[in-house]
Design a protein around this motif. Structure first.
Motif, short mmCIF file in Angstrom:
data_model
loop_
_atom_site.label_atom_id
_atom_site.label_comp_id
_atom_site.label_asym_id
_atom_site.label_seq_id
_atom_site.Cartn_x
_atom_site.Cartn_y
_atom_site.Cartn_z
N PRO A 480 0.70 -1.20 0.16
CA PRO A 480 0.21 0.10 0.19
C PRO A 480 0.98 1.31 -0.06
CG PRO A 480 0.20 -0.75 2.30
CD PRO A 480 0.90 -1.87 1.23
N ASP A 481 0.40 2.34 -0.66
CA ASP A 481 0.96 3.68 -0.49
C ASP A 481 0.41 4.18 0.74
OD1 ASP A 481 2.61 3.61 -2.77
OD2 ASP A 481 1.03 4.06 -3.91
N LEU A 482 0.82 3.92 1.79
CA LEU A 482 0.28 4.23 3.28
C LEU A 482 1.18 4.78 4.22
CD1 LEU A 482 -2.30 4.09 5.17
CD2 LEU A 482 -1.39 1.86 5.70
N THR A 483 0.92 6.31 4.57
CA THR A 483 1.80 6.89 5.76
C THR A 483 0.66 6.72 7.02
OG1 THR A 483 2.80 8.41 4.38
CG2 THR A 483 2.50 9.01 6.68
N VAL A 484 1.35 6.09 8.12
CA VAL A 484 0.77 5.87 9.25
C VAL A 484 1.33 7.14 10.28
CG1 VAL A 484 0.01 4.40 11.08
CG2 VAL A 484 0.44 3.52 8.95
N VAL A 485 0.55 8.24 10.67
CA VAL A 485 0.87 9.08 11.74
C VAL A 485 0.52 8.38 13.08
CG1 VAL A 485 0.58 11.29 12.40
CG2 VAL A 485 0.57 10.87 9.95
N VAL A 486 1.55 8.16 14.19
CA VAL A 486 1.28 7.77 15.18
C VAL A 486 1.10 8.96 16.16
CG1 VAL A 486 2.12 5.80 17.14
CG2 VAL A 486 2.08 5.38 14.46
N VAL A 487 0.17 8.96 17.14
CA VAL A 487 0.12 9.93 18.19
C VAL A 487 0.78 9.28 19.57
CG1 VAL A 487 -0.93 11.74 19.55
CG2 VAL A 487 -1.47 11.22 17.10
N ASN A 488 2.01 9.04 19.73
CA ASN A 488 2.39 8.56 20.66
C ASN A 488 2.72 9.12 22.14
OD1 ASN A 488 3.84 6.63 22.38
ND2 ASN A 488 5.75 6.49 21.21
N ASP A 489 1.73 8.96 22.68
CA ASP A 489 1.55 9.49 24.40
C ASP A 489 1.90 8.34 25.47
OD1 ASP A 489 -0.73 7.90 24.13
OD2 ASP A 489 -2.18 9.39 24.36
N ASP A 490 2.46 7.15 24.79
CA ASP A 490 2.90 6.32 25.65
C ASP A 490 1.86 5.76 26.58
OD1 ASP A 490 4.84 4.18 26.45
OD2 ASP A 490 5.56 5.44 28.06
N GLY A 491 0.88 5.00 25.83
CA GLY A 491 -0.12 4.70 26.83
C GLY A 491 -1.75 4.80 26.27
N GLY A 492 -2.52 4.48 27.21
CA GLY A 492 -3.95 4.69 26.94
C GLY A 492 -4.56 6.15 27.38
N GLY A 493 -4.23 6.95 26.48
CA GLY A 493 -4.29 8.46 26.56
C GLY A 493 -6.05 8.68 26.52
N ILE A 494 -6.73 7.71 26.00
CA ILE A 494 -8.26 8.16 25.91
C ILE A 494 -8.69 8.17 27.56
CG2 ILE A 494 -9.22 5.79 25.62
CD1 ILE A 494 -11.11 6.98 24.17
N PHE A 495 -8.10 7.10 28.51
CA PHE A 495 -8.45 7.08 29.72
C PHE A 495 -8.41 8.52 30.53
CE2 PHE A 495 -7.74 2.78 28.46
CZ PHE A 495 -9.22 2.21 28.47
N THR A 496 -7.36 9.21 29.81
CA THR A 496 -7.03 10.59 30.80
C THR A 496 -8.32 11.42 30.68
OG1 THR A 496 -5.79 11.46 29.03
CG2 THR A 496 -4.68 10.23 30.62
N THR A 497 -9.03 11.39 29.55
CA THR A 497 -10.40 12.34 29.35
C THR A 497 -11.71 11.59 29.85
OG1 THR A 497 -10.75 11.22 27.26
CG2 THR A 497 -9.14 12.71 27.22
N LEU A 498 -11.43 10.41 30.42
CA LEU A 498 -12.72 9.97 30.89
C LEU A 498 -12.89 9.70 32.48
CD1 LEU A 498 -12.84 6.66 28.38
CD2 LEU A 498 -14.26 9.04 28.27
N GLU A 499 -13.70 9.34 33.09
CA GLU A 499 -13.70 9.25 34.50
C GLU A 499 -12.46 8.73 35.21
OE1 GLU A 499 -17.88 9.34 32.75
OE2 GLU A 499 -16.03 8.13 32.50
N PRO A 500 -12.15 7.58 34.79
CA PRO A 500 -10.71 7.23 35.44
C PRO A 500 -9.56 8.26 35.58
CG PRO A 500 -11.75 5.44 34.11
CD PRO A 500 -12.51 6.57 33.77
N GLY A 501 -9.53 9.07 34.47
CA GLY A 501 -8.55 10.20 34.51
C GLY A 501 -8.68 11.19 35.38
N ALA A 502 -9.86 11.30 36.06
CA ALA A 502 -9.84 12.45 37.15
C ALA A 502 -8.63 12.53 38.02
CB ALA A 502 -11.26 12.33 37.87
N PRO A 503 -8.39 13.44 38.41
CA PRO A 503 -7.17 14.07 39.44
C PRO A 503 -7.32 13.11 40.60
CG PRO A 503 -7.59 16.00 38.43
CD PRO A 503 -8.69 15.13 37.89
N GLU A 504 -8.66 13.10 41.07
CA GLU A 504 -8.61 12.24 42.52
C GLU A 504 -8.82 10.84 42.33
OE1 GLU A 504 -12.80 13.37 40.71
OE2 GLU A 504 -10.87 14.25 40.96
#
Length: 581
Positions: A480-504
């Protein structure tokens, strides 16, 4: 010709006659008859064969090919655990309505339950996730003229009819489990398929299955069941590209504003509210401009504000579906309309209706919000900024495949899609059937190969690593002629935006949600012989994206996972401030 060779040759020939042009093979011993038949079909120019050593990647490559082409694509495996590795792709195809044809080689029936090596109960392995399935016993002899070709070829016709939804209008995966006996390789002096096993002489399928009349061909005089309600908001979820465009045209003919997820197709996006999902986060403004009715077209899988809107007790929810069922996870739909109702409206008039004051208020709010986000900018480096940079650097007719976690949400929130924006022509693909992170590198490769066009993918690091075997492409395989852009935040970044990611709730977060891996993506790419680039500025990323893909390459952008939650909160705060000013 031995029986196994004859069976495989007939099945492959009938698949080609039925429209299959792309086949993915994960090699094995029991599937050898299929491998030889496919090599012969490829040599004759009848199919394009893709070989992958990982069955899970093979399944998602086939899924991507089928998504891109709209045609049925076959994936072939050997027996045992090989078949089970297709299950994630089959589930995605089931929920997304993708015509995937699974051909699994099997041991003879008398070996089931005996403890024979690599033998399990393959029929029914995909349970309720397939539209049709069949269990074909291993032939002991080549059928004579009295039996002939009919039984084998009919099975393929039935499989393809179910996969494409030609009769029911409900495409999806099918499973044909095929048992083979030794010998599994062709005879050295193989004379070829005997005449009494050949297909129709004119090259057509064994049985012609005529499609049902498309809804858009129904007479213009058919009455619509979708009554006009002025304060109606249309929400467009995951639908086929043509259906999305038709839904937006219908909304325009009624003067309704549209909030759309990114997958509805480029022509559909040109008629939707700029920053529609972000606008819905301004709850005070939405309270003051609430719709009386929301009409949902397709499956809404992405934005929590959309789900919250549908649960409002003062809003009537109606659904439009072209399938045999409809999406309503909150159990709030008061009415379901067949697609024929929308098609009948469009047959009578496709002219846009003037916007009323309420609809104009939504348009104005979307425009103000788009202007404000453009003026404010997005913080770099952040997932939001990476998504916007990638999208805006694509050519006007670009192709973008999105990972199912943060990448798709960042694009949904960060890109305006304002009228006149040339990037509204970008075609966006994602696996939203089950929205898993499985197989996304392979899916993107399949989309690129299926379309035959340079393609970009935007994936998080865990999504990328989950299908690192998607980089395994042999030297003789179509690339394939394919460029994969990888957003590397070293882990499950989505969980920081959900309830488990609350500071408390920070205690224990890193181990069970953050899950850092520390993987060296550059070294991984070197091991696979894949071009790798690390960028650290928006300008450098844009330059890499503007360079049209030629072959397979990976671009890494490193992002601090701890910034996601605040970046999203700031964007929502901006939306609330601008539209209520």
């Amino acid at each position: 010709m031995n029986p196994s060779t004859a069976l495989a040759s007939v099945l492959v020939d009938e698949l080609v006659r039925g429209g299959v042009r792309e086949v993915v093979l994960a090699p094995g011993s029991r599937s050898a008859p299929f491998a030889y038949a496919l090599l012969a079909a490829e040599a004759a120019g009848r199919v394009r064969l893709h070989v992958r050593v990982d069955e899970r990647s093979a399944g998602f490559l086939a899924l991507g090919l089928a998504k891109a082409t709209g045609a049925p694509v076959a994936v072939v495996t050997t027996s045992g655990t090989a078949v089970a590795n297709l299950h994630p792709a089959v589930l995605e195809a089931h929920h997304a309505g993708v015509p995937l044809v699974v051909l699994s080689a099997d041991r003879p029936h008398e070996l089931r339950g005996t403890g024979a090596n690599q033998t399990t109960q393959q029929p029914g392995l995909f349970a309720g996730a397939v539209r049709w399935q069949a269990d074909l016993p291993a032939p002991e002899v080549v059928p004579g003229e009295a039996v002939g070709r009919g039984p084998w070829r009919t099975l393929v016709v039935r499989a393809l009819a179910a996969a494409t939804g030609v009769l029911a209008g409900d495409p999806g995966p099918v499973h044909l489990d095929v048992a083979f006996r030794d010998p599994l390789v062709p005879d050295l002096d193989d004379p070829g398929l005997p005449p009494h096993l050949a297909g129709r002489p004119d090259g057509t399928p064994w049985t012609e299955v005529r499609p049902r009349l498309p809804e858009t061909r129904r007479p213009a005089g058919v009455a619509s069941s979708v009554e006009h309600v002025e304060r109606t908001l249309v929400v467009l979820g995951d639908v086929p590209a043509v259906g999305g465009a038709e839904a937006v045209a219908w909304a325009a003919s009624r003067g309704y504003p549209v909030v759309a997820e990114p997958f509805a197709g480029p022509s559909a996006r040109s008629g939707t509210l700029p920053h529609g999902p972000l606008l819905l986060t301004a709850t005070d403004w939405v309270d003051a401009h609430a719709p009386e009715r929301v009409v949902v077209v397709g499956r809404v899988t992405l934005a929590r504000p959309v789900a919250a809107l549908l649960r409002r007790p003062d809003v009537r929810v109606e659904a439009v579906t072209a399938a045999t069922t409809w999406a309503d996870p909150s159990h709030v739909a008061a009415r379901v309309h067949p697609w024929a109702a929308v098609a009948a409206d469009l047959a009578q008039s496709r002219e846009p209706a003037p916007r009323g004051p309420w609809a104009q208020a939504w348009d104005d709010a979307g425009r103000r919000l788009a202007d404000a986000v453009a003026a404010e900018g997005l913080p770099w480096p952040s997932g939001l900024a990476v998504a916007a940079t990638v999208h805006d650097a694509l050519p006007a007719d670009g192709v973008l495949v999105l990972g199912s976690s943060n990448a798709v949400r960042d694009l949904d929130l960060a890109t305006a899609g304002r009228p006149g924006d040339p990037h509204r022509g970008v075609r966006v693909y994602a696996n939203r059937g089950l929205a898993g992170i499985d197989g996304m590198v392979s899916t993107a490769a399949g989309v690129a190969l299926g379309l035959g066009r340079p393609t970009h993918a935007l994936l998080g690091d865990l999504t990328f690593l989950h299908d690192a075997n998607g980089l395994l492409i042999g030297p003789g395989e179509p690339r394939p002629d394919l460029t994969v852009v990888v957003v590397n935040d070293d882990g499950g970044g989505i969980f920081t935006t959900l309830e488990p990611g609350a500071p408390e709730r920070s205690a224990g977060f890193e181990r069970v949600f953050g899950t850092p891996t520390g993987t060296d993506l550059a070294a991984l790419c070197v091991a696979h012989g894949v071009t790798y680039t690390l960028v650290d500025t928006a300008a450098a990323l844009a330059d890499e994206v503007r360079r049209l893909p030629a072959g397979l390459s990976v671009v890494e952008v490193r992002v601090d996972r701890g910034t996601h939650r605040q970046a999203h909160a700031d964007l929502r705060s901006l939306a609330a401030r601008i539209v209520t000013a």
